[in-house]
Design a protein around this motif. Structure first.
Motif, PDB file in Angstrom:
ATOM      1  N   ALA A   1      10.926  -9.942   4.728  1.00 45.50           N
ATOM      2  CA  ALA A   1      10.083  -9.199   3.783  1.00 45.50           C
ATOM      3  C   ALA A   1      10.926  -8.142   3.079  1.00 45.50           C
ATOM      4  N   ASN A   2      10.418  -7.678   1.955  1.00 47.57           N
ATOM      5  CA  ASN A   2      11.148  -6.742   1.109  1.00 47.57           C
ATOM      6  C   ASN A   2      10.560  -5.345   1.201  1.00 47.57           C
ATOM      7  N   ARG A   3      11.397  -4.357   0.856  1.00 48.71           N
ATOM      8  CA  ARG A   3      10.925  -2.980   0.771  1.00 48.71           C
ATOM      9  C   ARG A   3      10.281  -2.773  -0.598  1.00 48.71           C
ATOM     10  N   VAL A   4       8.982  -2.606  -0.608  1.00 52.66           N
ATOM     11  CA  VAL A   4       8.262  -2.471  -1.867  1.00 52.66           C
ATOM     12  C   VAL A   4       7.450  -1.182  -1.867  1.00 52.66           C
ATOM     13  N   ARG A   5       7.042  -0.767  -3.064  1.00 53.36           N
ATOM     14  CA  ARG A   5       6.225   0.434  -3.205  1.00 53.36           C
ATOM     15  C   ARG A   5       4.874   0.229  -2.524  1.00 53.36           C
ATOM     16  N   ARG A   6       4.287   1.319  -2.053  1.00 51.10           N
ATOM     17  CA  ARG A   6       2.891   1.289  -1.606  1.00 51.10           C
ATOM     18  C   ARG A   6       2.000   1.380  -2.841  1.00 51.10           C
ATOM     19  N   GLY A   7       0.850   0.709  -2.777  1.00 52.65           N
ATOM     20  CA  GLY A   7      -0.041   0.720  -3.926  1.00 52.65           C
ATOM     21  C   GLY A   7      -1.351   0.034  -3.626  1.00 52.65           C
ATOM     22  N   GLY A   8      -2.009  -0.431  -4.679  1.00 49.54           N
ATOM     23  CA  GLY A   8      -3.380  -0.899  -4.551  1.00 49.54           C
ATOM     24  C   GLY A   8      -3.573  -2.398  -4.512  1.00 49.54           C
ATOM     25  N   ILE A   9      -2.506  -3.194  -4.367  1.00 51.38           N
ATOM     26  CA  ILE A   9      -2.632  -4.651  -4.385  1.00 51.38           C
ATOM     27  C   ILE A   9      -2.451  -5.195  -2.967  1.00 51.38           C
ATOM     28  N   GLY A  10      -3.459  -5.857  -2.466  1.00 50.11           N
ATOM     29  CA  GLY A  10      -3.397  -6.473  -1.144  1.00 50.11           C
ATOM     30  C   GLY A  10      -3.199  -7.971  -1.280  1.00 50.11           C
ATOM     31  N   ILE A  11      -2.412  -8.541  -0.370  1.00 47.69           N
ATOM     32  CA  ILE A  11      -2.034  -9.951  -0.474  1.00 47.69           C
ATOM     33  C   ILE A  11      -2.360 -10.679   0.824  1.00 47.69           C
ATOM     34  N   VAL A  12      -2.905 -11.873   0.685  1.00 49.73           N
ATOM     35  CA  VAL A  12      -3.077 -12.798   1.802  1.00 49.73           C
ATOM     36  C   VAL A  12      -2.300 -14.050   1.437  1.00 49.73           C
ATOM     37  N   GLY A  13      -1.410 -14.496   2.322  1.00 46.04           N
ATOM     38  CA  GLY A  13      -0.589 -15.642   1.945  1.00 46.04           C
ATOM     39  C   GLY A  13      -0.160 -16.500   3.109  1.00 46.04           C
ATOM     40  N   ALA A  14      -0.202 -17.810   2.893  1.00 47.04           N
ATOM     41  CA  ALA A  14       0.336 -18.759   3.868  1.00 47.04           C
ATOM     42  C   ALA A  14       1.813 -19.006   3.634  1.00 47.04           C
ATOM     43  N   SER A  15       2.343 -18.473   2.549  1.00 44.27           N
ATOM     44  CA  SER A  15       3.726 -18.728   2.157  1.00 44.27           C
ATOM     45  C   SER A  15       4.557 -17.464   2.250  1.00 44.27           C
ATOM     46  N   GLY A  16       5.664 -17.514   3.017  1.00 42.06           N
ATOM     47  CA  GLY A  16       6.515 -16.349   3.145  1.00 42.06           C
ATOM     48  C   GLY A  16       7.246 -15.999   1.869  1.00 42.06           C
ATOM     49  N   THR A  17       7.984 -16.970   1.296  1.00 47.40           N
ATOM     50  CA  THR A  17       8.730 -16.655   0.074  1.00 47.40           C
ATOM     51  C   THR A  17       7.801 -16.490  -1.121  1.00 47.40           C
ATOM     52  N   GLY A  18       6.622 -17.067  -1.069  1.00 52.73           N
ATOM     53  CA  GLY A  18       5.633 -16.817  -2.111  1.00 52.73           C
ATOM     54  C   GLY A  18       5.206 -15.352  -2.105  1.00 52.73           C
TER      55      GLY A  18
END
Length: 524
Positions: free
Chosen positions: A190-207
């Motif tokens: 996983a990458n270091r990204v900003r905190r914010g208002g977008i939540g993600i659900v994913g079956a794909s790691g690189t996605g």
């Protein structure tokens, strides 16, 4: 050439540690083949495939450490085993409990860790599949969410674990969950990204990595990124983690927009997931990877065609519907200069991906353009690559697939293992373009662009000796805050003459456009 296989009885190390050690050893001069892994059936098969499986190794248990090497001489062999002992000792020391006087045994089970330091609420588990379910059950029993990196967990165990998690109101991420970001903490790859208002659900790691890094590059951030494991949306598992994750993001005040990334789910699961997504009361952006769409009319769900579009749409929604664009990258001039200089028989694209989802997305670009492809992860029988060791036509390889990674590190951990195939493709007189991904972040190699750039320079030199030139395109997935540094990695690739894109779909479109331009005169 010398070969040697040894067994260290009752010596356990987790799979990520052993993959890293294998990668470091593979870079040593004089090492031809190396496998460092537990005595599982898969690792024994890998040893057998490279003629390193002895009778003693064949009888090893999953608790035993197997080390198989093929080297050029006795001195190399001695250095390799000295290095192995050094790396294993370092790992033992680094896993000792930091509290004074605490015995190391306290960290060897989840129950003892919880007794020693109460208050843990999440367990990251990376052990052989035959033990993974047991450890996950203990973590759930202790009231912890679970990030289960391990694969080779039966679907029956997965269903049981997810039922237990659901009953307790916990998240069961995995098995075979590669990526998550929980409360700003990257898990797995996983990458270091900003905190914010977008939540993600994913079956794909690189996605997830592609979408989160694009969102970060556009100045917005992630509330949570919850991985589910690749089987979650199958008919048998029923989307239990996906549904729980949607509920969690619906209740999370920081999450303003929800992104759902998956391959097309089983039809009976799709209906439940879409209904639950619509009930969150928040905007939902849906990206189905590969073929297929779902009917989303009337559910307040926005369906996107690729990962870039998904990121742009999510950022637009956070900005109140304001249009968002990704800056242009790459430039057209180098590509056109290459087309003018290429040999007439140079016409094919060879794509060497570490990220399976990114490979799928690139193949979709070619399919949509009507360009026939071959792959080791085909969508149709017509796309099946007859011999994985030998490319044909436009070939797309997912080099993170089991065939390439059994007993060897994943290319995200050790990109140098992709270089021999890169050189093989570059030596093919019919190859014009080579497309790759370079993925940054936690879990990935410390300098993937540098390793890749050195391989590209070697490939260019060999092609030049044969009177040919090659065009290289890279999808660079990462952020400025990643340990490797996005701009430093971009610079290394650009100095090697590579066209660099932070959007994988754009990189694939450039490759497809060049392939079409090359083919156009042949159709006239």
């Amino acid at each position: 050439m010398l070969t040697k296989t040894i067994i260290k009885p009752n010596t356990y190390f987790d799979s990520v540690t052993l993959m890293r050690i294998s990668g470091q050893l593979a870079e040593m001069e004089g090492v031809q083949d190396i496998l460092v892994g537990m005595g599982t059936d898969l690792n024994k098969e890998s040893l057998a495939r490279v003629d390193l499986l002895t009778g003693e190794a064949g009888a090893a248990s999953p608790n035993d450490l197997l080390i198989g090497v093929r080297v050029t001489g006795e001195e190399v062999l001695e250095r390799v085993f000295q290095k192995i002992d050094e790396l294993l000792s370092q790992r033992r020391d680094s896993t000792a409990d930091g509290s004074e006087g605490a015995p190391k045994e306290q960290l060897r089970s989840i129950a003892r860790a919880c007794q020693s330091q109460p208050g843990y609420n999440l367990a990251l588990i990376s052990v052989p599949g035959i033990y993974a379910a047991r450890e996950a059950r203990e973590a759930l029993h202790q009231g912890m969410h679970v990030f289960l990196f391990s694969d080779n967990v039966s679907v029956e165990d997965e269903i049981d674990l997810k039922k237990k998690a659901t009953a307790k109101g916990l998240l069961m991420m995995g098995p075979d969950c590669g990526t998550a970001i929980i409360n700003g903490v990257p898990l797995g790859f996983a990458n270091r990204v900003r905190r914010g208002g977008i939540g993600i659900v994913g079956a794909s790691g690189t996605g997830i990595q592609q979408v989160t890094t694009l969102i970060d590059g556009l100045g917005k951030g992630i509330s949570q990124a919850i991985g589910t494991g690749g089987r979650d949306l199958s008919a048998r598992v029923g989307g239990m983690t996906t549904l729980a994750a949607l509920d969690a993001l619906a209740a999370d005040e920081q999450t303003k927009v929800i992104v759902l990334i998956s391959k097309p789910p089983a039809p009976e699961v799709a209906a439940k997931v879409l209904d639950r997504a619509a009930d969150t009361g928040k905007p939902v952006v849906l990206c189905l990877l590969g073929a297929g769409t779902m009917p989303v009319e009337g559910k307040g769900i926005i369906q996107c065609r690729n990962l870039e579009e998904t990121a742009l749409q999510a950022v637009s929604l956070v900005r109140g519907g304001q249009p968002v664009i990704l800056p242009e990258e790459g430039g057209d001039r180098p590509a056109q200069e290459f087309l003018a200089r290429r040999k007439p028989n140079q016409k094919y694209v060879r794509a060497l991906y570490g990220g399976g989802t990114l490979c799928d997305e690139a193949m979709t670009v070619f399919r949509d353009a009507g360009i026939p492809i071959f792959s080791n992860v085909p969508l149709t029988p017509e796309e099946n690559l007859a011999n994985v060791e030998r490319s044909q036509g436009h070939t797309f390889l997912d080099m993170g697939e089991d065939y390439f990674t059994r007993g060897r590190p994943h290319p995200m951990l050790e990109p140098s293992l992709r270089i021999p195939r890169l050189l093989q493709e570059a030596a093919d007189p019919e190859v014009a373009i080579i497309l790759l991904d370079v993925i940054l972040g936690h879990g990935s190699h410390s300098d993937p662009a540098g390793v890749t750039a050195r391989g590209i320079q070697q490939a260019r030199q060999r092609a030049a000796t044969a009177g040919r030139q090659l065009f290289f395109i890279t999808a660079l997935i990462g952020t400025a805050a990643d340990p490797q540094g996005l701009e430093q990695q971009r610079r290394l690739l650009e100095e090697a003459g590579v066209a660099v894109f932070t959007s994988n779909v754009r990189a694939a479109r450039v490759a497809a456009s060049l392939a079409q331009e090359i083919a156009a005169p042949e159709r006239m």
